[in-house]
Design a protein around this motif. Structure first.
Motif, mmCIF file in Angstrom:
data_model
loop_
_atom_site.group_PDB
_atom_site.id
_atom_site.type_symbol
_atom_site.label_atom_id
_atom_site.label_comp_id
_atom_site.label_asym_id
_atom_site.label_seq_id
_atom_site.Cartn_x
_atom_site.Cartn_y
_atom_site.Cartn_z
ATOM 1 N N LEU A 1 0.811 -1.289 0.238
ATOM 2 C CA LEU A 1 -0.028 0.107 0.048
ATOM 3 C C LEU A 1 0.851 1.261 0.111
ATOM 4 C CD1 LEU A 1 -2.870 -0.768 2.349
ATOM 5 C CD2 LEU A 1 -3.108 -0.823 -0.114
ATOM 6 N N PHE A 2 1.879 1.454 0.729
ATOM 7 C CA PHE A 2 2.805 2.399 0.864
ATOM 8 C C PHE A 2 4.336 2.241 0.280
ATOM 9 C CE2 PHE A 2 -0.153 2.281 4.517
ATOM 10 C CZ PHE A 2 -0.876 3.380 4.207
ATOM 11 N N ASN A 3 4.481 1.182 -0.430
ATOM 12 C CA ASN A 3 5.817 1.143 -0.864
ATOM 13 C C ASN A 3 6.586 1.050 0.091
ATOM 14 O OD1 ASN A 3 4.754 3.893 -2.305
ATOM 15 N ND2 ASN A 3 6.921 3.797 -1.346
ATOM 16 N N GLU A 4 6.770 0.905 1.382
ATOM 17 C CA GLU A 4 7.692 0.883 2.338
ATOM 18 C C GLU A 4 8.437 -0.420 2.702
ATOM 19 O OE1 GLU A 4 9.762 2.534 5.788
ATOM 20 O OE2 GLU A 4 8.538 3.344 3.886
ATOM 21 N N SER A 5 9.702 -0.614 2.326
ATOM 22 C CA SER A 5 10.371 -1.823 2.413
ATOM 23 C C SER A 5 10.652 -2.169 3.668
ATOM 24 C CB SER A 5 11.635 -1.704 1.511
ATOM 25 O OG SER A 5 12.436 -2.788 1.947
ATOM 26 N N LEU B 1 -2.096 17.725 -4.272
ATOM 27 C CA LEU B 1 -1.230 16.397 -3.594
ATOM 28 C C LEU B 1 0.028 16.712 -2.866
ATOM 29 C CD1 LEU B 1 -1.504 13.841 -6.522
ATOM 30 C CD2 LEU B 1 -2.739 13.620 -4.261
ATOM 31 N N MET B 2 0.718 17.715 -3.460
ATOM 32 C CA MET B 2 1.906 17.961 -2.954
ATOM 33 C C MET B 2 1.786 18.973 -1.611
ATOM 34 S SD MET B 2 5.000 20.602 -4.732
ATOM 35 C CE MET B 2 4.828 19.583 -5.988
ATOM 36 N N LEU B 3 0.879 19.852 -1.540
ATOM 37 C CA LEU B 3 0.960 20.658 -0.249
ATOM 38 C C LEU B 3 -0.139 20.094 0.718
ATOM 39 C CD1 LEU B 3 1.041 24.151 -2.194
ATOM 40 C CD2 LEU B 3 2.835 23.026 -1.086
ATOM 41 N N GLY B 4 -1.005 19.413 0.120
ATOM 42 C CA GLY B 4 -1.949 18.826 0.908
ATOM 43 C C GLY B 4 -1.369 17.636 1.810
ATOM 44 N N GLY B 5 -0.553 16.869 1.125
ATOM 45 C CA GLY B 5 0.184 15.925 1.809
ATOM 46 C C GLY B 5 1.397 16.340 2.797
ATOM 47 N N LEU B 6 1.847 17.389 2.418
ATOM 48 C CA LEU B 6 2.943 18.012 3.251
ATOM 49 C C LEU B 6 2.118 18.560 4.626
ATOM 50 C CD1 LEU B 6 5.908 18.883 3.829
ATOM 51 C CD2 LEU B 6 5.346 20.944 2.798
ATOM 52 N N LEU C 1 5.892 7.770 9.277
ATOM 53 C CA LEU C 1 6.464 8.389 8.168
ATOM 54 C C LEU C 1 5.772 7.668 6.819
ATOM 55 C CD1 LEU C 1 8.393 10.242 6.836
ATOM 56 C CD2 LEU C 1 10.367 8.273 7.286
ATOM 57 N N TYR C 2 5.632 6.473 6.684
ATOM 58 C CA TYR C 2 5.350 5.988 5.315
ATOM 59 C C TYR C 2 3.964 6.210 4.657
ATOM 60 C CZ TYR C 2 3.176 2.269 8.351
ATOM 61 O OH TYR C 2 2.435 1.548 9.340
ATOM 62 N N HIS C 3 3.069 6.962 5.866
ATOM 63 C CA HIS C 3 1.776 7.269 5.510
ATOM 64 C C HIS C 3 1.902 8.601 4.476
ATOM 65 C CE1 HIS C 3 -0.007 5.117 9.452
ATOM 66 N NE2 HIS C 3 -0.068 4.555 8.063
ATOM 67 N N TYR C 4 2.946 9.209 4.771
ATOM 68 C CA TYR C 4 3.284 10.283 3.850
ATOM 69 C C TYR C 4 4.184 10.024 2.827
ATOM 70 C CZ TYR C 4 5.391 14.777 2.510
ATOM 71 O OH TYR C 4 5.831 15.788 1.742
ATOM 72 N N ARG C 5 5.358 9.519 3.148
ATOM 73 C CA ARG C 5 6.227 9.182 2.336
ATOM 74 C C ARG C 5 6.188 8.040 1.465
ATOM 75 N NH1 ARG C 5 12.204 7.411 4.424
ATOM 76 N NH2 ARG C 5 10.853 5.540 4.593
ATOM 77 N N ASN C 6 5.429 8.031 0.474
ATOM 78 C CA ASN C 6 4.857 7.334 -0.546
ATOM 79 C C ASN C 6 4.601 7.693 -1.910
ATOM 80 O OD1 ASN C 6 2.172 8.188 -0.630
ATOM 81 N ND2 ASN C 6 2.027 7.369 1.494
#
Length: 348
Positions: free
Chosen positions: A119-123, A164-169, A185-190
């Protein structure tokens, strides 16, 4: 027609900035949480690197047909799978027996790890591999839905991208301040909130009218980059360590503006060599640098006393960069040799 001809030429400025971004990522991973002098300020300065990589990727993808997009997606997917397998082998090979290996596997893959990966590409194997997973997801989205995005009015595409950019940040900064919210962190950094908006920005810059963009001179752009980086450091001072700053976003946009409006097509041989390294090795550097970072830092902790002020530890990124570049260059030359050999056989 003139712009089309320029786009077909190799812009060495882009490749040089890729090389600078790769070194910045090494600095980011070396200094984050290290506690040495200037560590977190350096990290704040380096946060522009990943957004810039996504923007350059979107810029080039805008000129791809579906066949080329599919090849690029498969290439990055293979790199992502190989990267995870390689770092998994690093974790399992030192184990003395099968039982110890199974125990280590259970530690690497706790409950929910596969969900986070998909879901979040978090390895769960090595945190830095999130980028390759996010890159693959973004390329897949562009392959499947890029045509639909391209049909929207330009202002709508920019609104979606900036939302997407500013809303996510904004969501990241608000929710991480609330201890009652389980926001990782992976909820945002994806791929969705971090990778996709910068990728789409690169596409929009490529497909827009360059004539409408006010060109900032070379000497005007550099002070603006300095001010944007200074803003990122000020944000660190007031907000603390974050994954991305507004100054980092401004820096990435200024650097892509610099690359596209001040292209370097004809350059002396040393610059062309650096450009080749930026073009051919940065993905390998991103994938491999953790190996060399762990190795050199291990040597440091074994043989050096911890130093807070500027010292040997601050030079570790240079060593990691040199080793990663060397391996990346060998791999690139090997690939070129194989392609040349196959081409000769095909024409024999």
């Amino acid at each position: 027609m003139k712009m089309d001809a320029q786009l077909r030429q190799r812009n060495h400025t882009i490749d040089l900035l890729r090389l600078a971004a790769a070194f910045s990522i090494i600095c980011l991973h070396n200094f984050s949480g290290s506690g040495v002098a200037g560590a977190e300020e350096t990290v704040a300065l380096c946060r522009f690197a990943v957004p810039l990589f996504f923007m350059f990727s979107g810029y080039f993808a805008a000129g791809f047909d579906n066949k080329r997009k599919l090849r690029q997606f498969l290439r990055i997917l293979i790199w992502a799978v190989l990267g995870n397998l390689m770092y998994l082998a690093r974790e399992l090979l030192p184990q003395q027996n099968a039982y110890a290996a199974r125990m280590r596997l259970s530690q690497i893959f706790p409950p929910g790890s596969w969900r986070n990966l998909l879901l979040f590409n978090e390895s769960p194997i090595s945190a830095h591999l999130w980028f390759l997973g996010a890159f693959a997801y973004v390329l897949l989205l562009d392959l499947l839905l890029g045509w639909l995005f391209d049909k929207l009015p330009r202002w709508t595409r920019w609104c979606i991208t900036l939302a997407l950019m500013l809303g996510g940040l904004t969501t990241y900064q608000l929710l991480t301040r609330d201890p009652g919210v389980d926001f990782q962190l992976y909820h945002y950094r994806n791929f969705l909130l971090f990778g996709l908006p910068f990728f789409l920005s690169g596409k929009l810059i490529r497909t827009g009218s360059f004539a409408r963009i006010k060109k900032i001179s070379w000497w005007g752009c550099l002070p603006l980059v300095f001010l944007a980086e200074r803003l990122a450091v000020l944000e660190y001072g007031s907000l603390g360590p974050w994954e991305l700053y507004m100054g980092s976003i401004l820096t990435a946009f200024l650097l892509i503006h610099l690359a596209l409006n001040h292209p370097l097509y004809n350059a002396p041989k040393p610059v062309r060599v650096l450009s080749w390294l930026g073009r051919e090795t940065t993905l390998a550097v991103y994938l491999l640098h953790i190996f060399f970072l762990d190795f050199l830092r291990g040597l440091y902790w074994q043989h050096m006393q911890w130093q807070y002020e500027f010292g040997i530890y601050h030079l570790v990124p240079l060593g990691v960069f040199a080793l990663s570049l060397a391996v990346g260059a060998v791999l690139a030359l090997g690939r070129a040799g194989v392609r040349k050999l196959l081409s000769k056989r095909a024409h024999a």
